[in-house]
Design a protein around this motif. Structure first.
Motif, PDB file in Angstrom:
ATOM      1  N   LEU A   1       0.853  -1.185   0.000  1.00 16.95           N
ATOM      2  CA  LEU A   1       0.000   0.000   0.000  1.00 16.95           C
ATOM      3  C   LEU A   1       0.888   1.234   0.000  1.00 16.95           C
ATOM      4  CD1 LEU A   1      -2.580  -1.171   2.683  1.00 16.95           C
ATOM      5  CD2 LEU A   1      -2.870  -1.175   0.192  1.00 16.95           C
ATOM      6  N   PRO A   2       0.571   2.235  -0.810  1.00 16.49           N
ATOM      7  CA  PRO A   2       1.421   3.419  -0.876  1.00 16.49           C
ATOM      8  C   PRO A   2       1.303   4.289   0.369  1.00 16.49           C
ATOM      9  CG  PRO A   2      -0.495   3.691  -2.289  1.00 16.49           C
ATOM     10  CD  PRO A   2      -0.548   2.286  -1.759  1.00 16.49           C
ATOM     11  N   PRO A   3       2.368   5.036   0.674  1.00 14.64           N
ATOM     12  CA  PRO A   3       2.290   5.990   1.785  1.00 14.64           C
ATOM     13  C   PRO A   3       1.103   6.926   1.594  1.00 14.64           C
ATOM     14  CG  PRO A   3       4.539   5.781   1.027  1.00 14.64           C
ATOM     15  CD  PRO A   3       3.680   5.031   0.040  1.00 14.64           C
ATOM     16  N   GLY A   4       0.448   7.249   2.712  1.00 16.69           N
ATOM     17  CA  GLY A   4      -0.716   8.116   2.679  1.00 16.69           C
ATOM     18  C   GLY A   4      -2.032   7.358   2.660  1.00 16.69           C
ATOM     19  N   THR A   5      -1.983   6.041   2.401  1.00 18.88           N
ATOM     20  CA  THR A   5      -3.198   5.234   2.408  1.00 18.88           C
ATOM     21  C   THR A   5      -3.740   5.167   3.827  1.00 18.88           C
ATOM     22  OG1 THR A   5      -2.387   3.881   0.579  1.00 18.88           O
ATOM     23  CG2 THR A   5      -4.163   2.949   1.915  1.00 18.88           C
ATOM     24  N   VAL A   6      -5.036   5.394   3.982  1.00 19.09           N
ATOM     25  CA  VAL A   6      -5.682   5.339   5.291  1.00 19.09           C
ATOM     26  C   VAL A   6      -6.383   3.993   5.416  1.00 19.09           C
ATOM     27  CG1 VAL A   6      -7.404   6.385   6.812  1.00 19.09           C
ATOM     28  CG2 VAL A   6      -5.927   7.835   5.401  1.00 19.09           C
ATOM     29  N   LEU A   7      -6.170   3.324   6.565  1.00 18.76           N
ATOM     30  CA  LEU A   7      -6.740   2.007   6.823  1.00 18.76           C
ATOM     31  C   LEU A   7      -7.641   2.028   8.040  1.00 18.76           C
ATOM     32  CD1 LEU A   7      -3.512  -0.175   6.546  1.00 18.76           C
ATOM     33  CD2 LEU A   7      -5.162   0.346   4.745  1.00 18.76           C
ATOM     34  N   HIS A   8      -8.667   1.194   8.012  1.00 22.20           N
ATOM     35  CA  HIS A   8      -9.480   0.886   9.193  1.00 22.20           C
ATOM     36  C   HIS A   8      -9.061  -0.520   9.586  1.00 22.20           C
ATOM     37  CE1 HIS A   8     -13.638   0.692  11.246  1.00 22.20           C
ATOM     38  NE2 HIS A   8     -12.827  -0.183  11.772  1.00 22.20           N
ATOM     39  N   LEU A   9      -8.648  -0.719  10.847  1.00 23.19           N
ATOM     40  CA  LEU A   9      -8.185  -2.017  11.318  1.00 23.19           C
ATOM     41  C   LEU A   9      -8.993  -2.515  12.500  1.00 23.19           C
ATOM     42  CD1 LEU A   9      -5.382  -0.198  10.658  1.00 23.19           C
ATOM     43  CD2 LEU A   9      -4.433  -2.445  11.038  1.00 23.19           C
ATOM     44  N   GLU A  10      -9.118  -3.832  12.578  1.00 23.61           N
ATOM     45  CA  GLU A  10      -9.606  -4.521  13.762  1.00 23.61           C
ATOM     46  C   GLU A  10      -8.511  -5.498  14.154  1.00 23.61           C
ATOM     47  OE1 GLU A  10     -13.303  -6.395  12.744  1.00 23.61           O
ATOM     48  OE2 GLU A  10     -14.423  -4.526  12.953  1.00 23.61           O
ATOM     49  N   VAL A  11      -7.910  -5.284  15.330  1.00 26.98           N
ATOM     50  CA  VAL A  11      -6.828  -6.137  15.829  1.00 26.98           C
ATOM     51  C   VAL A  11      -7.410  -7.075  16.876  1.00 26.98           C
ATOM     52  CG1 VAL A  11      -4.561  -6.168  16.934  1.00 26.98           C
ATOM     53  CG2 VAL A  11      -5.179  -4.256  15.422  1.00 26.98           C
ATOM     54  N   TYR A  12      -7.071  -8.359  16.774  1.00 29.49           N
ATOM     55  CA  TYR A  12      -7.655  -9.390  17.639  1.00 29.49           C
ATOM     56  C   TYR A  12      -6.625  -9.915  18.629  1.00 29.49           C
ATOM     57  CZ  TYR A  12     -11.026  -9.218  13.907  1.00 29.49           C
ATOM     58  OH  TYR A  12     -11.944  -8.767  12.998  1.00 29.49           O
ATOM     59  N   TRP A  13      -6.989  -9.866  19.902  1.00 26.91           N
ATOM     60  CA  TRP A  13      -6.169 -10.464  20.952  1.00 26.91           C
ATOM     61  C   TRP A  13      -6.992 -11.601  21.527  1.00 26.91           C
ATOM     62  CZ3 TRP A  13      -4.345  -7.808  26.074  1.00 26.91           C
ATOM     63  CH2 TRP A  13      -3.400  -8.617  26.692  1.00 26.91           C
TER      64      TRP A  13
END
Length: 110
Positions: free
Chosen positions: A49-61
């Motif tokens: 993914l190029p710099p500046g790309t905005v992501l929505h993440l869900e991190v699972y523990w």
């Protein structure tokens, strides 16, 4: 990008958020580790993914049965080999205080 010491990577899923028009990509799998800088993560993703790309993440523990939601912006990406997962440095843009605490605890060393 150097791998930080500490806990194994936590699994995640992410969506790419495009700015014009505002849309989301399908969810894709990945993993994250803690970066040395405050408010930054190291991600292992299946695509560059190029710099500046905005992501929505869900991190699972899994051990805590916790899911941490956050948004972040890609600062840099490096691929070790063609077809391999791509390492990304991500700055965290939005996260709840509880999410930050849980995430930092999950990514800490034993």
């Amino acid at each position: 990008m150097a791998e930080p010491a500490g806990r194994l990577a936590l699994p995640l899923r992410y969506q790419v958020v495009f700015s014009t028009p505002p849309t989301h990509s399908p969810w894709r799998p990945g993993a994250c580790r803690r970066a040395e800088e405050k408010d930054a993560l190291l991600l292992s993703l299946p695509e560059p993914l190029p710099p500046g790309t905005v992501l929505h993440l869900e991190v699972y523990w899994r051990e805590r049965r916790a899911v941490v939601e956050l948004t972040g912006e890609v600062l840099a990406a490096e691929a070790d080999a063609p077809g391999a997962a791509v390492a990304h440095r991500l700055v965290v843009l939005t996260i709840s205080e509880e999410g930050r605490r849980v995430l930092l605890e999950g990514l800490s060393g034993p």
